[in-house]
Enzyme design. Structure first.
Site, PDB file in Angstrom:
ATOM      1  N   MET A 317     -34.311  -8.389 -35.974  1.00 25.70           N
ATOM      2  CA  MET A 317     -33.883  -8.980 -36.942  1.00 25.70           C
ATOM      3  C   MET A 317     -34.712  -8.786 -38.196  1.00 25.70           C
ATOM      4  O   MET A 317     -35.337  -9.121 -39.212  1.00 25.70           O
ATOM      5  CB  MET A 317     -34.387 -10.512 -37.068  1.00 25.70           C
ATOM      6  CG  MET A 317     -33.544 -11.251 -35.158  1.00 25.70           C
ATOM      7  SD  MET A 317     -31.435 -10.663 -35.552  1.00 25.70           S
ATOM      8  CE  MET A 317     -31.059 -11.966 -36.958  1.00 25.70           C
ATOM      9  N   ARG A 318     -34.382  -7.184 -38.581  1.00 28.36           N
ATOM     10  CA  ARG A 318     -35.051  -6.460 -39.807  1.00 28.36           C
ATOM     11  C   ARG A 318     -34.334  -6.199 -40.536  1.00 28.36           C
ATOM     12  O   ARG A 318     -33.653  -4.846 -39.684  1.00 28.36           O
ATOM     13  CB  ARG A 318     -36.522  -5.919 -39.882  1.00 28.36           C
ATOM     14  CG  ARG A 318     -37.390  -6.621 -38.864  1.00 28.36           C
ATOM     15  CD  ARG A 318     -38.513  -8.258 -39.717  1.00 28.36           C
ATOM     16  NE  ARG A 318     -38.373  -7.891 -41.376  1.00 28.36           N
ATOM     17  CZ  ARG A 318     -38.450  -8.565 -41.765  1.00 28.36           C
ATOM     18  NH1 ARG A 318     -38.819  -9.936 -41.924  1.00 28.36           N
ATOM     19  NH2 ARG A 318     -39.292  -7.942 -43.227  1.00 28.36           N
ATOM     20  N   LEU A 320     -33.419  -2.316 -42.378  1.00 31.64           N
ATOM     21  CA  LEU A 320     -34.251  -1.319 -42.545  1.00 31.64           C
ATOM     22  C   LEU A 320     -34.210  -0.593 -43.486  1.00 31.64           C
ATOM     23  O   LEU A 320     -33.268  -0.623 -43.948  1.00 31.64           O
ATOM     24  CB  LEU A 320     -34.448  -0.280 -41.350  1.00 31.64           C
ATOM     25  CG  LEU A 320     -34.592  -0.625 -39.808  1.00 31.64           C
ATOM     26  CD1 LEU A 320     -33.234   0.220 -38.822  1.00 31.64           C
ATOM     27  CD2 LEU A 320     -35.532  -0.841 -39.259  1.00 31.64           C
ATOM     28  N   HIS A 336     -23.139  -5.474 -33.780  1.00 30.95           N
ATOM     29  CA  HIS A 336     -23.109  -7.081 -34.578  1.00 30.95           C
ATOM     30  C   HIS A 336     -21.910  -7.760 -33.866  1.00 30.95           C
ATOM     31  O   HIS A 336     -21.198  -7.126 -33.734  1.00 30.95           O
ATOM     32  CB  HIS A 336     -22.607  -6.560 -35.104  1.00 30.95           C
ATOM     33  CG  HIS A 336     -22.239  -7.395 -37.011  1.00 30.95           C
ATOM     34  ND1 HIS A 336     -23.141  -8.250 -38.119  1.00 30.95           N
ATOM     35  CD2 HIS A 336     -20.792  -8.379 -37.409  1.00 30.95           C
ATOM     36  CE1 HIS A 336     -22.541  -8.852 -38.612  1.00 30.95           C
ATOM     37  NE2 HIS A 336     -21.221  -8.827 -37.998  1.00 30.95           N
ATOM     38  N   GLU A 399     -21.012 -12.502 -24.088  1.00 30.93           N
ATOM     39  CA  GLU A 399     -21.536 -11.668 -23.035  1.00 30.93           C
ATOM     40  C   GLU A 399     -20.713  -9.989 -22.932  1.00 30.93           C
ATOM     41  O   GLU A 399     -20.400  -9.491 -22.285  1.00 30.93           O
ATOM     42  CB  GLU A 399     -20.511 -12.243 -21.702  1.00 30.93           C
ATOM     43  CG  GLU A 399     -20.301 -13.536 -21.279  1.00 30.93           C
ATOM     44  CD  GLU A 399     -19.894 -14.751 -20.737  1.00 30.93           C
ATOM     45  OE1 GLU A 399     -18.889 -14.046 -20.118  1.00 30.93           O
ATOM     46  OE2 GLU A 399     -19.855 -16.394 -20.005  1.00 30.93           O
TER      47      GLU A 399
END
Length: 478
Positions: A317-318, A320, A336, A399
């Site tokens: 969750m960063r 780059l 995603h 899933e």
């Protein structure tokens, strides 16, 4: 026949530069062609013990070779590929692994207060060494003190230079990041070789088997030894996608080997999962860094330390920096929870519900500097059910992610899918990869995939009357 050579060098170019070597520097190993004419007293003893003559078929090496032919394989000469690298000034020290093996040659180029840690799982060990170890019952220490064990020379470089130097060398020969420089504890050895016994026992050619062959590269016509790509996984939480990737990498047929898991948050469940699987973990807490560039630079150094060749963002969750993304271009994968290019950014499931689409899904793609962009590798569609909540839809997409991400990992690590210079998936008419990801739906009929309420930004799905007890599929065809 014996001989020697004499070289001349400017005084300023002499190695090692002991004052420049520091803790954290990386070691690059250059592949040997075999025993390199060292340790033959021990080799002869093992041959005598095994009752093998030099003309006998070799129980190691390629089929059809005699024992003598394998043992007399010419020594690799490194001067041609090394000269440009040495002239660049990036190399702080150089150790030729001759008599005395890994344990006695590397310390000669180190300051007394420093030592090195090597990881034998990071390089390819020729089958002759596995046979000598097993047949002669030669100890791990004696193997590393007598033989090069597959590494004919070692370079010491700064982490910032490691990938550039490695790429230059790999144009000419096999080379790997094999370890790092550490502080030497009192009474501790100057060289620690980890995983040597395990790596010697895992050499496929030790029993005379031919190495597994695989097609690789954009042209799909190269024959190489099966060598797993070293993968680093970046996480921020529970690591559900990490678990799926680890399970895939455990398969004997996998082309990937996860060597390190890095989290920007300490104590998360994903780190525990990695540790239980025997994978090294590191924490790089973003809160401790003054800038994104410093944070990304630290992650980059950890990846280089472990010789990582491919990076997977599994719930990381960063965002780059562009510098990091450009450096790892074509080697950086993200997943995603939507069918990109629809519903980029955060809360993709909520966006899908608000748009009223009937189908969403997940996408694995190469990372580009633009968020949630980059060439698409794998997609899997997931139906949006009547009465779905953000939570229920997220569960079903998750899933699908656990199938799509491992599939994409295999496509990239095997060389079947590459990122071209134009930013698109590398096209090659001689190589066709067709991946079909299927998901059994329930037995109800579903309305048309697209209706008048679909978002203009959603994918243009063909209209159909119903899909009954069907399979939702995504296909990547090259």
């Amino acid at each position: 026949l014996a001989g020697f050579c004499v070289g001349a060098v400017e005084r300023g170019g002499l190695l090692p530069r002991l004052e420049d070597i520091s803790e954290g520097d990386l070691l690059i190993g250059l592949a040997s062609s075999g025993v390199h004419s060292n340790g033959f007293s021990l080799v002869r003893k093992v041959l005598e013990q095994a009752g093998l003559s030099y003309s006998a078929p070799a129980p190691f090496g390629r089929q059809g070779q005699s024992v003598g032919e394998v043992l007399l394989t010419p020594t690799n000469i490194y001067s041609r590929p090394l000269l440009p690298v040495l002239r660049s000034g990036a190399v702080k020290a150089y150790a030729h692994i001759t008599g005395g093996g890994l344990l006695e040659n590397i310390p000669r180029v180190l300051p007394r207060e420093l030592a090195v840690e090597l990881d034998a799982s990071r390089w390819t060990i020729p089958p002759v060494f596995s046979w000598l170890h097993t047949e002669g019952r030669v100890s791990e220490e004696e193997m590393s003190r007598t033989f090069n064990c597959g590494v004919g020379a070692v370079l010491v470089v700064a982490p910032v230079d490691a990938q550039r130097v490695l790429r230059q060398l790999q144009v000419h020969l096999d080379a790997w990041i094999v370890g790092s420089v550490v502080h030497k504890q009192p009474g501790a050895p100057a060289v620690m070789v980890r995983n040597l016994t395990q790596s010697l026992l895992n050499v496929g050619g030790a029993s005379g088997e031919e190495p597994e062959v695989s097609t690789s590269g954009c042209h799909g016509n190269g024959i190489t030894q099966h060598k797993r790509m070293r993968v680093g996984v970046l996480i921020s939480g529970t690591g559900t996608n990490l678990q799926a990737l680890m399970e895939q990498a455990k398969r004997p047929s996998s082309s990937a080997q996860i060597v390190v898991v890095i989290s920007n948050r300490p104590g998360v469940l994903g780190l525990k999962k990695a540790s239980l699987a025997g994978i090294q973990t590191r924490v790089v807490d973003h809160k401790l860094y003054g800038s994104r560039a410093e944070f990304d630079g630290t992650i980059d150094r950890v990846l280089e330390e472990f010789g990582v060749e491919l990076v997977c963002l599994a719930g990381f969750m960063r965002i780059l920096t562009g510098t990091f993304v450009r450096k790892w271009r074509g080697k950086l994968l993200n997943i995603h929870p939507s069918l990109l290019p629809s519903f980029k950014g955060v809360n993709a499931q909520k966006q899908a519900l608000q748009a009223g689409v009937r189908v969403t899904g997940c996408t694995v793609h190469f990372v580009a500097e633009e968020v949630d962009a980059g060439a698409i590798i794998v997609q899997e569609a997931v139906p949006v059910m009547v009465g779905d909540t953000e939570e229920s839809l997220s569960d079903r997409i998750r899933e699908a992610e656990h199938r799509a991400f491992p599939a994409a990992l295999e496509l990239v690590s095997s060389g079947s899918v590459l990122l071209g210079d134009d930013g698109n998936i590398c096209e090659d008419s001689s190589l066709h990869v067709c991946l079909l990801l299927k998901r059994r739906t329930d037995k109800r009929s579903f309305p048309a995939l697209v209706d008048e309420h679909s978002s203009p930004s959603s994918p243009r799905w063909p209209k159909s009357s119903t899909i009954s007890s069907g399979w939702f599929s995504a296909m990547v065809t090259r």
